[in-house]
Design a protein around this motif. Structure first.
Motif, PDB file in Angstrom:
ATOM      1  N   CYS A 286       0.834  -1.206   0.000  1.00  0.00           N
ATOM      2  CA  CYS A 286       0.000   0.000   0.000  1.00  0.00           C
ATOM      3  C   CYS A 286       0.863   1.248   0.000  1.00  0.00           C
ATOM      4  O   CYS A 286       0.605   2.197  -0.754  1.00  0.00           O
ATOM      5  N   LEU A 287       1.903   1.270   0.840  1.00  0.00           N
ATOM      6  CA  LEU A 287       2.799   2.430   0.907  1.00  0.00           C
ATOM      7  C   LEU A 287       3.461   2.689  -0.447  1.00  0.00           C
ATOM      8  O   LEU A 287       3.579   3.844  -0.888  1.00  0.00           O
ATOM      9  N   LYS A 288       3.897   1.621  -1.114  1.00  0.00           N
ATOM     10  CA  LYS A 288       4.557   1.784  -2.410  1.00  0.00           C
ATOM     11  C   LYS A 288       3.591   2.315  -3.464  1.00  0.00           C
ATOM     12  O   LYS A 288       3.967   3.159  -4.290  1.00  0.00           O
ATOM     13  N   GLY A 292       3.990   5.897  -5.320  1.00  0.00           N
ATOM     14  CA  GLY A 292       4.039   5.995  -6.778  1.00  0.00           C
ATOM     15  C   GLY A 292       3.055   7.006  -7.324  1.00  0.00           C
ATOM     16  O   GLY A 292       3.367   7.754  -8.261  1.00  0.00           O
ATOM     17  N   ILE A 293       1.865   7.046  -6.741  1.00  0.00           N
ATOM     18  CA  ILE A 293       0.851   8.020  -7.189  1.00  0.00           C
ATOM     19  C   ILE A 293       1.327   9.434  -6.891  1.00  0.00           C
ATOM     20  O   ILE A 293       1.214  10.341  -7.733  1.00  0.00           O
ATOM     21  N   ILE A 294       1.872   9.638  -5.699  1.00  0.00           N
ATOM     22  CA  ILE A 294       2.364  10.972  -5.330  1.00  0.00           C
ATOM     23  C   ILE A 294       3.437  11.431  -6.312  1.00  0.00           C
ATOM     24  O   ILE A 294       3.387  12.549  -6.842  1.00  0.00           O
ATOM     25  N   GLN A 295       4.420  10.564  -6.559  1.00  0.00           N
ATOM     26  CA  GLN A 295       5.532  10.939  -7.435  1.00  0.00           C
ATOM     27  C   GLN A 295       5.059  11.257  -8.851  1.00  0.00           C
ATOM     28  O   GLN A 295       5.569  12.180  -9.493  1.00  0.00           O
ATOM     29  N   SER A 296       4.082  10.523  -9.326  1.00  0.00           N
ATOM     30  CA  SER A 296       3.610  10.727 -10.700  1.00  0.00           C
ATOM     31  C   SER A 296       2.874  12.043 -10.867  1.00  0.00           C
ATOM     32  O   SER A 296       2.722  12.530 -11.998  1.00  0.00           O
ATOM     33  N   GLU A 297       2.424  12.635  -9.786  1.00  0.00           N
ATOM     34  CA  GLU A 297       1.650  13.874  -9.879  1.00  0.00           C
ATOM     35  C   GLU A 297       2.496  15.125  -9.674  1.00  0.00           C
ATOM     36  O   GLU A 297       1.970  16.232  -9.709  1.00  0.00           O
ATOM     37  N   LEU A 298       3.813  14.970  -9.467  1.00  0.00           N
ATOM     38  CA  LEU A 298       4.676  16.119  -9.203  1.00  0.00           C
ATOM     39  C   LEU A 298       5.431  16.546 -10.457  1.00  0.00           C
ATOM     40  O   LEU A 298       5.586  15.772 -11.393  1.00  0.00           O
ATOM     41  N   ARG A 299       5.908  17.767 -10.450  1.00  0.00           N
ATOM     42  CA  ARG A 299       6.695  18.292 -11.562  1.00  0.00           C
ATOM     43  C   ARG A 299       8.118  17.758 -11.487  1.00  0.00           C
ATOM     44  O   ARG A 299       8.731  17.749 -10.420  1.00  0.00           O
ATOM     45  N   ASP A 300       8.651  17.343 -12.624  1.00  0.00           N
ATOM     46  CA  ASP A 300      10.017  16.836 -12.659  1.00  0.00           C
ATOM     47  C   ASP A 300      11.006  17.945 -12.343  1.00  0.00           C
ATOM     48  O   ASP A 300      10.875  19.077 -12.818  1.00  0.00           O
ATOM     49  N   TYR A 301      12.040  17.626 -11.550  1.00  0.00           N
ATOM     50  CA  TYR A 301      13.166  18.498 -11.250  1.00  0.00           C
ATOM     51  C   TYR A 301      12.779  19.761 -10.472  1.00  0.00           C
ATOM     52  O   TYR A 301      13.626  20.621 -10.244  1.00  0.00           O
ATOM     53  N   VAL A 302      11.522  19.904 -10.077  1.00  0.00           N
ATOM     54  CA  VAL A 302      11.099  21.093  -9.339  1.00  0.00           C
ATOM     55  C   VAL A 302      10.557  20.689  -7.975  1.00  0.00           C
ATOM     56  O   VAL A 302      10.983  21.211  -6.942  1.00  0.00           O
ATOM     57  N   ASP A 303       9.575  19.777  -7.965  1.00  0.00           N
ATOM     58  CA  ASP A 303       8.977  19.312  -6.720  1.00  0.00           C
ATOM     59  C   ASP A 303       9.710  18.077  -6.213  1.00  0.00           C
ATOM     60  O   ASP A 303      10.373  17.375  -6.975  1.00  0.00           O
ATOM     61  N   ALA A 304       9.567  17.821  -4.928  1.00  0.00           N
ATOM     62  CA  ALA A 304      10.208  16.648  -4.335  1.00  0.00           C
ATOM     63  C   ALA A 304       9.283  16.036  -3.295  1.00  0.00           C
ATOM     64  O   ALA A 304       8.578  16.743  -2.587  1.00  0.00           O
ATOM     65  N   ALA A 305       9.283  14.697  -3.241  1.00  0.00           N
ATOM     66  CA  ALA A 305       8.471  13.970  -2.272  1.00  0.00           C
ATOM     67  C   ALA A 305       9.389  13.145  -1.374  1.00  0.00           C
ATOM     68  O   ALA A 305      10.343  12.525  -1.855  1.00  0.00           O
ATOM     69  N   PHE A 306       9.093  13.147  -0.082  1.00  0.00           N
ATOM     70  CA  PHE A 306       9.923  12.458   0.897  1.00  0.00           C
ATOM     71  C   PHE A 306       9.028  11.582   1.781  1.00  0.00           C
ATOM     72  O   PHE A 306       7.883  11.942   2.079  1.00  0.00           O
ATOM     73  N   ARG A 307       9.582  10.449   2.190  1.00  0.00           N
ATOM     74  CA  ARG A 307       8.897   9.670   3.216  1.00  0.00           C
ATOM     75  C   ARG A 307       9.292  10.272   4.562  1.00  0.00           C
ATOM     76  O   ARG A 307      10.456  10.233   4.960  1.00  0.00           O
ATOM     77  N   PHE A 308       8.299  10.794   5.276  1.00  0.00           N
ATOM     78  CA  PHE A 308       8.542  11.574   6.488  1.00  0.00           C
ATOM     79  C   PHE A 308       8.481  10.703   7.736  1.00  0.00           C
ATOM     80  O   PHE A 308       9.151  10.954   8.719  1.00  0.00           O
ATOM     81  N   GLY A 309       7.660   9.668   7.669  1.00  0.00           N
ATOM     82  CA  GLY A 309       7.508   8.761   8.807  1.00  0.00           C
ATOM     83  C   GLY A 309       6.987   7.437   8.304  1.00  0.00           C
ATOM     84  O   GLY A 309       7.130   7.099   7.136  1.00  0.00           O
ATOM     85  N   GLY A 310       6.355   6.666   9.174  1.00  0.00           N
ATOM     86  CA  GLY A 310       5.836   5.366   8.767  1.00  0.00           C
ATOM     87  C   GLY A 310       4.884   5.457   7.605  1.00  0.00           C
ATOM     88  O   GLY A 310       5.112   4.900   6.536  1.00  0.00           O
ATOM     89  N   GLU A 311       3.755   6.168   7.793  1.00  0.00           N
ATOM     90  CA  GLU A 311       2.774   6.329   6.722  1.00  0.00           C
ATOM     91  C   GLU A 311       2.572   7.792   6.364  1.00  0.00           C
ATOM     92  O   GLU A 311       1.576   8.176   5.771  1.00  0.00           O
ATOM     93  N   GLU A 312       3.572   8.588   6.697  1.00  0.00           N
ATOM     94  CA  GLU A 312       3.466  10.029   6.473  1.00  0.00           C
ATOM     95  C   GLU A 312       4.491  10.464   5.429  1.00  0.00           C
ATOM     96  O   GLU A 312       5.640   9.995   5.424  1.00  0.00           O
ATOM     97  N   PHE A 313       4.064  11.341   4.546  1.00  0.00           N
ATOM     98  CA  PHE A 313       4.924  11.846   3.478  1.00  0.00           C
ATOM     99  C   PHE A 313       4.918  13.373   3.529  1.00  0.00           C
ATOM    100  O   PHE A 313       3.965  13.987   4.005  1.00  0.00           O
ATOM    101  N   ILE A 314       5.988  13.964   3.012  1.00  0.00           N
ATOM    102  CA  ILE A 314       6.071  15.421   2.932  1.00  0.00           C
ATOM    103  C   ILE A 314       6.457  15.805   1.508  1.00  0.00           C
ATOM    104  O   ILE A 314       7.330  15.187   0.897  1.00  0.00           O
TER     105      ILE A 314
END
Length: 411
Positions: A286-288, A292-314
């Motif tokens: 589920c986490l993966k 994957g959905i989060i990453q696909s919705e961001l702009r390349d080379y501008v936005d960044a997604a991080f795993r912040f905690g167990g089930e939390e992302f920033i």
């Protein structure tokens, strides 16, 4: 280009394939060839220029030989060496400091050595009628060494230069009546061997140089991959807390003052009950999928997604105001809900959802990134208190922002 930098468009596949091929013709694929020639091009021009100056000094020292072996034509040698060849050679050396294209650079050195060096010695052999010529045609052998060993001209240009020297040598002997045919054959055979050995040395030296370049690239790529591994979460593939700390530090730098930055905190709703019901292996899947959905919705080379905690992302969105960040977050929330990932701890038909808190501000000395993260965290808890599966704060017109070409555009 720094020692650890990797040229654009170069990856491990092309490097390994080229190493395996052995590149027998001393030519790389186009992108790799451009990287090889472009890396350190200015430094190579500088070294070629220094070698050229050294060659001019040695070339003019042969005035001593001219004086001893052909005193009657010494004045011609002085005029030719100091008045013609040296000024032209100095102009060619100066052109090297302009960092010309590869072909021009190599032709300046190879062509200059053959035409000026070998050509002038050929002329002095012809004008010194009835006098000793051994020193003159032996000098042409030194030009072979200068081109292939001192300047290390690229192989195919060195081949042309060596063959040109051989042609000049053979022509000079043929035009001198003092050399019988058998002597010409013997002398040309010796000179031909020198040509073959010089070409072979040029091949070996350049192949070694090219192999060292490939091995250096392989090492840089391996270090980069290892570095990326230490900066990515092994489960989701998103960037980890170490990378987040580096991004925060970069954004807090004074050069980033005035940068509008949006922070989005995203938490999977009721994920603990998901794990307790379906197990950690299903939770990891589920986490993966969410990552994957989060990453696909961001702009390349501008936005960044991080795993912040167990089930939390920033999410760190650069150059975006609050309203736009909320719209992007709403699009991500809907995309995760539309993925219809079954939630085993909820009634049949219920799916995995997320709650999101958004904050945005202009980074300054007074407002650091940590302040924006804290505001987003407060907004996230507000979303959870208000029933989950929502973005906080809510805007009256939170239209989804579509980015099919990774550029912001209101729908």
């Amino acid at each position: 280009m720094t020692g650890d930098s990797i040229p654009a468009g170069i990856d491990s596949t092309i490097v390994e394939r080229t190493i395996d091929s052995g590149f027998p013709l001393l030519m790389f694929p186009r992108r790799l060839e451009a990287a090889f020639e472009g890396e350190g091009a200015a430094e190579r021009c500088r070294k070629l220029a220094i070698g050229g100056l050294f060659g001019i000094v040695l070339y003019n020292l042969f005035l001593i030989s001219d004086r001893l072996t052909a005193p009657d034509t010494f004045h011609i040698a002085v005029w030719l060496r100091l008045g013609v060849v040296t000024p032209i050679a100095l102009l060619l050396i100066a052109a090297l400091y302009l960092n010309p294209p590869v072909a021009v650079r190599e032709l300046i050195v190879a062509g200059g050595a053959v035409i000026l060096g070998a050509g002038s010695n050929f002329y002095l052999m012809l004008v010194a009628h009835g006098q000793h010529h051994d020193a003159q045609h032996q000098v042409i052998i030194l030009i072979l060494l200068f081109v292939t060993m001192v300047e290390r001209v690229r192989f195919w240009y060195a081949v042309a230069a060596c063959l040109g020297c051989f042609a000049i040598h053979a022509t000079a002997l043929a035009m001198l009546p003092a050399y019988p045919l058998q002597y010409q054959i013997s002398s040309n055979a010796v000179f031909g061997c020198a040509v073959v050995l010089s070409i072979f040395a040029s091949y070996v030296l350049e192949r070694e140089m090219r192999m060292n370049f490939l091995l250096s690239l392989r090492g840089r790529l391996q270090r980069r991959d290892l570095d990326l591994e230490t900066r990515r979460d092994p489960l989701t593939g998103l960037l980890n807390r170490r990378s987040l700390d580096e991004v925060i530090e970069a954004c807090n730098q004074s050069k980033s003052a005035g940068l509008e930055l949006a922070i989005v905190l995203l938490d999977i709703d009721r994920f603990k009950s998901f794990n307790d019901t379906a197990g950690h292996q299903a939770g990891d899947v589920c986490l993966k999928r969410v990552a994957g959905i989060i990453q696909s919705e961001l702009r390349d080379y501008v936005d960044a997604a991080f795993r912040f905690g167990g089930e939390e992302f920033i999410l760190v969105l650069r150059g975006i105001d609050l309203a736009t960040a909320v719209r992007i977050s709403e699009r991500i929330r809907r995309a995760i809900e539309d993925a219809a990932i079954p939630h085993p701890a909820l009634p049949l038909g219920e799916v995995v959802t997320v709650s999101m808190g958004v904050a945005s501000a202009v980074v300054s000395r007074e407002i650091r990134v940590g302040v924006i993260i804290a505001a987003a965290d407060t907004a996230l808890y507000a979303a959870k208190r208000n029933g989950r599966n929502q973005v906080s704060p809510r805007l009256p017109t939170a239209d989804i922002v579509e980015m099919p070409d990774r550029k912001l555009r209101s729908k």
